[in-house]
Design an enzyme around this catalytic site. Structure first.
Site, PDB file in Angstrom:
ATOM      1  N   GLY A 187     -20.783 -15.893  41.411  1.00 53.95           N
ATOM      2  CA  GLY A 187     -21.249 -15.467  40.097  1.00 53.95           C
ATOM      3  C   GLY A 187     -20.800 -16.454  39.054  1.00 53.95           C
ATOM      4  O   GLY A 187     -19.885 -17.252  39.292  1.00 53.95           O
TER       5      GLY A 187
ATOM      6  N   GLU B 190     -20.192 -16.441  34.746  1.00 54.12           N
ATOM      7  CA  GLU B 190     -20.094 -15.530  33.605  1.00 54.12           C
ATOM      8  C   GLU B 190     -20.819 -16.031  32.364  1.00 54.12           C
ATOM      9  O   GLU B 190     -20.272 -15.997  31.263  1.00 54.12           O
ATOM     10  CB  GLU B 190     -18.614 -15.293  33.295  1.00 54.12           C
ATOM     11  CG  GLU B 190     -17.821 -16.536  32.812  1.00 54.12           C
ATOM     12  CD  GLU B 190     -17.213 -17.392  33.910  1.00 54.12           C
ATOM     13  OE1 GLU B 190     -17.732 -17.369  35.046  1.00 54.12           O
ATOM     14  OE2 GLU B 190     -16.207 -18.084  33.631  1.00 54.12           O
ATOM     15  N   ASN B 191     -22.040 -16.515  32.496  1.00 52.06           N
ATOM     16  CA  ASN B 191     -22.775 -17.004  31.331  1.00 52.06           C
ATOM     17  C   ASN B 191     -22.900 -15.871  30.311  1.00 52.06           C
ATOM     18  O   ASN B 191     -23.309 -14.773  30.662  1.00 52.06           O
ATOM     19  CB  ASN B 191     -24.138 -17.536  31.765  1.00 52.06           C
ATOM     20  CG  ASN B 191     -24.007 -18.706  32.728  1.00 52.06           C
ATOM     21  OD1 ASN B 191     -24.651 -18.759  33.766  1.00 52.06           O
ATOM     22  ND2 ASN B 191     -23.147 -19.651  32.400  1.00 52.06           N
TER      23      ASN B 191
ATOM     24  N   HIS C 277     -15.952  -8.686  38.125  1.00 46.28           N
ATOM     25  CA  HIS C 277     -15.292  -9.964  37.829  1.00 46.28           C
ATOM     26  C   HIS C 277     -16.024 -10.702  36.696  1.00 46.28           C
ATOM     27  O   HIS C 277     -15.406 -11.089  35.698  1.00 46.28           O
ATOM     28  CB  HIS C 277     -15.250 -10.819  39.098  1.00 46.28           C
ATOM     29  CG  HIS C 277     -14.637 -12.168  38.908  1.00 46.28           C
ATOM     30  ND1 HIS C 277     -13.330 -12.443  39.241  1.00 46.28           N
ATOM     31  CD2 HIS C 277     -15.147 -13.326  38.409  1.00 46.28           C
ATOM     32  CE1 HIS C 277     -13.065 -13.712  38.943  1.00 46.28           C
ATOM     33  NE2 HIS C 277     -14.147 -14.267  38.441  1.00 46.28           N
ATOM     34  N   GLU C 278     -17.317 -10.875  36.847  1.00 51.16           N
ATOM     35  CA  GLU C 278     -18.060 -11.649  35.831  1.00 51.16           C
ATOM     36  C   GLU C 278     -18.072 -10.914  34.497  1.00 51.16           C
ATOM     37  O   GLU C 278     -17.967 -11.549  33.436  1.00 51.16           O
ATOM     38  CB  GLU C 278     -19.480 -11.958  36.317  1.00 51.16           C
ATOM     39  CG  GLU C 278     -19.579 -12.674  37.671  1.00 51.16           C
ATOM     40  CD  GLU C 278     -18.666 -13.890  37.820  1.00 51.16           C
ATOM     41  OE1 GLU C 278     -18.301 -14.497  36.797  1.00 51.16           O
ATOM     42  OE2 GLU C 278     -18.300 -14.221  38.965  1.00 51.16           O
TER      43      GLU C 278
ATOM     44  N   HIS D 274     -14.902 -11.485  32.560  1.00 56.70           N
ATOM     45  CA  HIS D 274     -14.857 -12.760  31.840  1.00 56.70           C
ATOM     46  C   HIS D 274     -15.323 -12.617  30.383  1.00 56.70           C
ATOM     47  O   HIS D 274     -15.047 -13.495  29.564  1.00 56.70           O
ATOM     48  CB  HIS D 274     -15.733 -13.804  32.527  1.00 56.70           C
ATOM     49  CG  HIS D 274     -15.061 -14.564  33.636  1.00 56.70           C
ATOM     50  ND1 HIS D 274     -13.872 -15.249  33.465  1.00 56.70           N
ATOM     51  CD2 HIS D 274     -15.421 -14.767  34.928  1.00 56.70           C
ATOM     52  CE1 HIS D 274     -13.550 -15.851  34.606  1.00 56.70           C
ATOM     53  NE2 HIS D 274     -14.468 -15.561  35.515  1.00 56.70           N
TER      54      HIS D 274
ATOM     55  N   GLU E 137      -9.494 -17.453  35.281  1.00 55.62           N
ATOM     56  CA  GLU E 137      -9.761 -16.817  36.574  1.00 55.62           C
ATOM     57  C   GLU E 137      -8.671 -15.835  37.013  1.00 55.62           C
ATOM     58  O   GLU E 137      -8.966 -14.813  37.625  1.00 55.62           O
ATOM     59  CB  GLU E 137     -10.007 -17.886  37.645  1.00 55.62           C
ATOM     60  CG  GLU E 137     -11.203 -18.803  37.347  1.00 55.62           C
ATOM     61  CD  GLU E 137     -12.520 -18.057  37.170  1.00 55.62           C
ATOM     62  OE1 GLU E 137     -12.615 -16.884  37.600  1.00 55.62           O
ATOM     63  OE2 GLU E 137     -13.458 -18.642  36.585  1.00 55.62           O
TER      64      GLU E 137
ATOM     65  N   ASP F 241     -12.424 -29.778  38.867  1.00 51.70           N
ATOM     66  CA  ASP F 241     -12.553 -28.625  39.757  1.00 51.70           C
ATOM     67  C   ASP F 241     -11.390 -28.508  40.744  1.00 51.70           C
ATOM     68  O   ASP F 241     -11.327 -27.550  41.509  1.00 51.70           O
ATOM     69  CB  ASP F 241     -13.873 -28.697  40.529  1.00 51.70           C
ATOM     70  CG  ASP F 241     -15.058 -28.463  39.600  1.00 51.70           C
ATOM     71  OD1 ASP F 241     -14.870 -27.824  38.554  1.00 51.70           O
ATOM     72  OD2 ASP F 241     -16.160 -28.920  39.931  1.00 51.70           O
TER      73      ASP F 241
ATOM     74  N   TYR G  93      -6.883 -17.906  40.921  1.00 56.61           N
ATOM     75  CA  TYR G  93      -7.382 -16.524  40.991  1.00 56.61           C
ATOM     76  C   TYR G  93      -6.297 -15.549  41.440  1.00 56.61           C
ATOM     77  O   TYR G  93      -6.053 -14.537  40.800  1.00 56.61           O
ATOM     78  CB  TYR G  93      -8.533 -16.418  42.002  1.00 56.61           C
ATOM     79  CG  TYR G  93      -9.817 -17.065  41.570  1.00 56.61           C
ATOM     80  CD1 TYR G  93      -9.998 -18.441  41.671  1.00 56.61           C
ATOM     81  CD2 TYR G  93     -10.870 -16.306  41.076  1.00 56.61           C
ATOM     82  CE1 TYR G  93     -11.189 -19.050  41.292  1.00 56.61           C
ATOM     83  CE2 TYR G  93     -12.074 -16.906  40.689  1.00 56.61           C
ATOM     84  CZ  TYR G  93     -12.218 -18.270  40.807  1.00 56.61           C
ATOM     85  OH  TYR G  93     -13.390 -18.863  40.417  1.00 56.61           O
TER      86      TYR G  93
HETATM   87  N1  BES Z   1     -16.335 -18.940  36.638  1.00 55.66           N
HETATM   88  C1  BES Z   1     -16.332 -18.736  38.036  1.00 55.66           C
HETATM   89  C2  BES Z   1     -17.144 -19.749  38.798  1.00 55.66           C
HETATM   90  C3  BES Z   1     -16.701 -21.184  38.597  1.00 55.66           C
HETATM   91  C4  BES Z   1     -15.383 -21.507  38.363  1.00 55.66           C
HETATM   92  C5  BES Z   1     -17.628 -22.187  38.679  1.00 55.66           C
HETATM   93  C6  BES Z   1     -15.016 -22.837  38.162  1.00 55.66           C
HETATM   94  C7  BES Z   1     -17.269 -23.511  38.497  1.00 55.66           C
HETATM   95  C8  BES Z   1     -15.951 -23.836  38.246  1.00 55.66           C
HETATM   96  C9  BES Z   1     -16.812 -17.337  38.395  1.00 55.66           C
HETATM   97  O1  BES Z   1     -16.414 -16.359  37.487  1.00 55.66           O
HETATM   98  C10 BES Z   1     -16.171 -16.946  39.692  1.00 55.66           C
HETATM   99  O2  BES Z   1     -14.976 -16.875  39.730  1.00 55.66           O
HETATM  100  N2  BES Z   1     -16.970 -16.701  40.720  1.00 55.66           N
HETATM  101  C11 BES Z   1     -16.490 -16.247  42.002  1.00 55.66           C
HETATM  102  C12 BES Z   1     -16.589 -14.762  42.022  1.00 55.66           C
HETATM  103  C13 BES Z   1     -15.545 -14.027  42.766  1.00 55.66           C
HETATM  104  C14 BES Z   1     -14.153 -14.500  42.607  1.00 55.66           C
HETATM  105  C15 BES Z   1     -15.644 -12.537  42.508  1.00 55.66           C
HETATM  106  C16 BES Z   1     -17.346 -16.888  43.061  1.00 55.66           C
HETATM  107  O3  BES Z   1     -18.251 -17.646  42.704  1.00 55.66           O
HETATM  108  O4  BES Z   1     -17.143 -16.654  44.228  1.00 55.66           O
HETATM  109 ZN    ZN Z   2     -14.339 -16.067  37.569  1.00 56.08          ZN
END
Ligand code: BES
Ligand code: ZN
Length: 617
Positions: A280, A282-283, A306-307, A310, A329, A384, A392
């Site tokens: 996901g 969080e736009n 989660h999203e 955010h 996160e 990244d 997390y």
């Molecule tokens: N914001 C993140 C996705 C992200 C983080 C993309 C850093 C690029 C760089 C998003 O909120 C996220 O954490 N997604 C997780 C969801 C899960 C932990 C519930 C995912 O994509 O798996």
């Molecule tokens: Zn996240």
């Protein structure tokens, strides 16, 4: 030291000091910052490009500044003009520096007159790292093309020339032209009833960082799930998606009860095609979500929690640099757990805590010491690279520790106060800590020492005062797994009929890295894990079956890998195959067939795995 040597040293250190704020952006926010962005873009599917211009409203801070430095990546710039208050424009000269790895190309615009606005005419490249273009054949409907962005962390610069740093916030508006009959969505309030007339306007009235810029277009239907929430997806998916995400409105209510009003207006979801590289994103106003959570029983909807979370931790209070990403996160994973608990009960919330904590315990020791820290030493960390289970799961573990030490009532009040205090700002770990000390740690003495706080934030590994919830059901699964592996419990006698998704994940996660082949075959014969429609279970099953040497699962694993571009679910299967020469050859074949359907980020990550010699993980 002689004066010249001092000067030379200062010259060496100065660029470092200036860039120390955000090493992943060329922006110079001490000189000038964007306060508002106006986009005017056309979506050109045949050319796979966005074409138009971006007008940046500027706040000049340093009277000595001579130029506006922006981030770009693979953008084709066709002209730059200063825009006066009366709308008259004049050309500005600019230079585009050579490509730097992980940074893109620095755009330096000569602007000694400090114009109030600068307009950049440009188009994106077909291979823009932050965009994916899908042919009609790559969509569920098969009749219309689809495109979407993924800007976090440093990919907004591949579709908008801007200051691409989370420390800089701006409001924005956009006019987007698209082919008729397609819907365009952005990370701003969207109108569910907007006519599909090919002309869309958006306005984000809250200041947001660049990584929250988002756009998508395609054959997208909409179904309301509440007064301020709706689900968008391709027509053949939208009904299933609205059913899976029927609890969205209740989640918003639960979050508001804990942390104060949802400040953004609408909260909508867009379900993307399976190539979406994350679970996901969080736009603002429009979370982007993978279709792999559509498993029919709502068992994976904590991803929505989660999203949504955010909207407070991340979008309202934002990590100022990627090194501080745990502020986004870790806080969000904590809040996610609280929303999950409020909607589905403590048992499920505790199971999700245990799943991630046990995985972290297993993985953290294998990371370099600096990566084990919540707030790593910035040196050598890519944008990244700070993104791992540590941000997390160690991050949320730290907040659960604060909750346990200070009591839920005090901690809830503190966290709500934190969101209010830093609302609409981007902050560093150190700013968070400077707030935490007087408002919680010193305010209620004797509950947690400052040294313990520092151990959580700056120490390696998992601190000694970490605690985990009890889960009798997970304990029972540990016992069953042990008996099953010892051969004293036949696969068919596992008490798995009533296992939910998380319980299957837990059972599979804690199998040995290379389990005995015969046990894996017996497990599959009894429980039919091969070709499971639940990709969380599938990923774990294929990884262990492949490690056990079970070639019979390879074709189903290949279907999983080819269908799903979500990196977290597909990369582990590639890694498992890449451990043997025959597996690596097979993985290369699967990739050759699936590559065109993958997002640029997924392509890059898989190519890194396949480039390695077999055996290395
Ligand atoms: N914001 C993140 C996705 C992200 C983080 C993309 C850093 C690029 C760089 C998003 O909120 C996220 O954490 N997604 C997780 C969801 C899960 C932990 C519930 C995912 O994509 O798996
Ligand atoms: Zn996240």
């Amino acid at each position: 030291m002689r004066a010249t040597a001092l000067l030379a040293l200062a010259a060496l250190l100065l660029p470092l000091a200036v860039r120390a704020g955000d090493p992943h952006s060329y922006a110079q926010p001490d000189k000038v910052v964007i306060t508002h962005l106006s986009l005017d873009l056309a979506i050109d599917f045949p050319a796979r490009q966005l074409d138009g211009n971006a007008t940046l409203k500027l706040h000049w801070k340093d009277p000595r500044a001579r130029s506006l430095v922006l981030d770009t990546s693979a953008l084709h710039i066709t002209g730059v003009r200063a825009v006066a208050a009366d709308g008259r424009t004049r050309a500005l000269t600019y230079t585009l520096a050579p490509v730097q790895k992980n940074m893109g190309r620095k755009l330096v615009i000569a602007a000694p007159g400090h114009p109030a606005r600068v307009r950049i005419a440009y188009r994106t490249a077909p291979e823009a790292g932050g965009l994916q273009w899908l042919t009609p054949a790559q969509t569920a409907g098969g009749r219309h093309p689809f495109m979407f962005s993924q800007s976090e962390s440093v990919y907004a610069r591949s579709w908008i020339p801007l200051q691409d740093s989370p420390a800089i916030r701006f409001t924005w508006d956009a006019r987007i032209r698209a082919p008729k009959n397609l819907r365009v969505l952005m990370s701003a309030p969207n109108e569910p009833d907007h006519p599909l007339d090919g002309d869309y306007r958006f306005r984000q009235i809250h200041p947001v960082p660049s990584y929250l810029m988002a756009i998508a277009a395609g054959d997208i239907a909409v179904k309301r799930t509440g007064p301020r929430s709706a689900v968008y997806a391709e027509p053949s998916v939208v009904v299933r998606a609205a059913r899976e995400f029927a609890d969205t409105e209740t989640m918003i209510d639960a979050a508001e009860k804990l942390y104060g009003p949802y400040r953004w207006g609408r909260y909508d979801l867009l379900v993307l095609p399976p190539s979406f590289p994350y679970g996901g994103m969080e736009n603002p106003n429009m979370t982007f979500v993978t279709p792999t959570v559509l498993v029919g029983d709502k068992s994976l909807v904590s991803l929505i929690a989660h999203e949504l979370a955010h909207s407070w931790s991340g979008n309202l209070v934002t990590a100022a640099t990627w090194r501080d990403i745990w502020l986004n996160e870790g806080f969000t994973t904590y809040v996610q757990g609280r929303i999950t608990e409020a909607l589905y009960g403590k048992r499920l919330a505790d199971e999700e805590v245990l799943l991630s904590a046990r995985a972290l315990e297993k993985s953290i020791a294998g990371l370099p010491p600096n990566s084990q820290k919540l707030a790593p030493d910035p040196r050598g960390i890519g944008a990244d690279d700070a993104l791992s289970d540590v941000a997390y799961d160690k991050g949320s573990w730290f907040l659960r520790t604060l909750e346990r030490r200070f009591g839920r009532a005090r901690f809830d009040a503190w966290l709500k106060g934190y969101f209010d205090h830093f609302a609409w700002r981007s902050i560093t770990t150190e700013q968070m800590l400077a707030y935490l000390k007087p408002t919680l740690i010193d305010r209620y003495p004797g509950r947690m020492s400052w040294a313990q706080v520092n151990d959580w934030v700056y120490g390696t590994g998992i601190p000694k005062d970490a605690r985990l919830p009890d889960s009798p059901r997970f304990d029972a699964i540990d016992r069953e797994r042990a008996a099953f592996l010892a051969g004293t419990l036949p696969a068919a006698s596992l008490d798995a009929k009533g296992w939910n998704t998380q319980e299957w994940m837990y059972f599979l996660d804690r199998l040995p890295d290379a389990p005995p082949l015969e046990r894996m075959q017996a497990l599959d014969a009894a429980w039919h894990l091969t070709d499971t429609p639940n990709a969380e279970i599938g990923m774990r099953w294929y990884v262990h079956a492949i490690a056990a040497g079970d070639r019979a699962v390879w074709p189903a694993a290949a279907r999983h890998m080819s269908r799903i571009g979500r990196m977290y679910l597909t990369l582990p299967v590639y890694r498992a195959l890449a451990k043997t020469p025959a597996g690596l050859a097979f993985a290369r074949k699967v990739y050759a067939g699936a590559r065109a359907g993958y997002h640029p980020l997924t392509q890059q990550a898989i190519e890194a795995i396949l480039a390695r010699k077999p055996g290395r993980s």
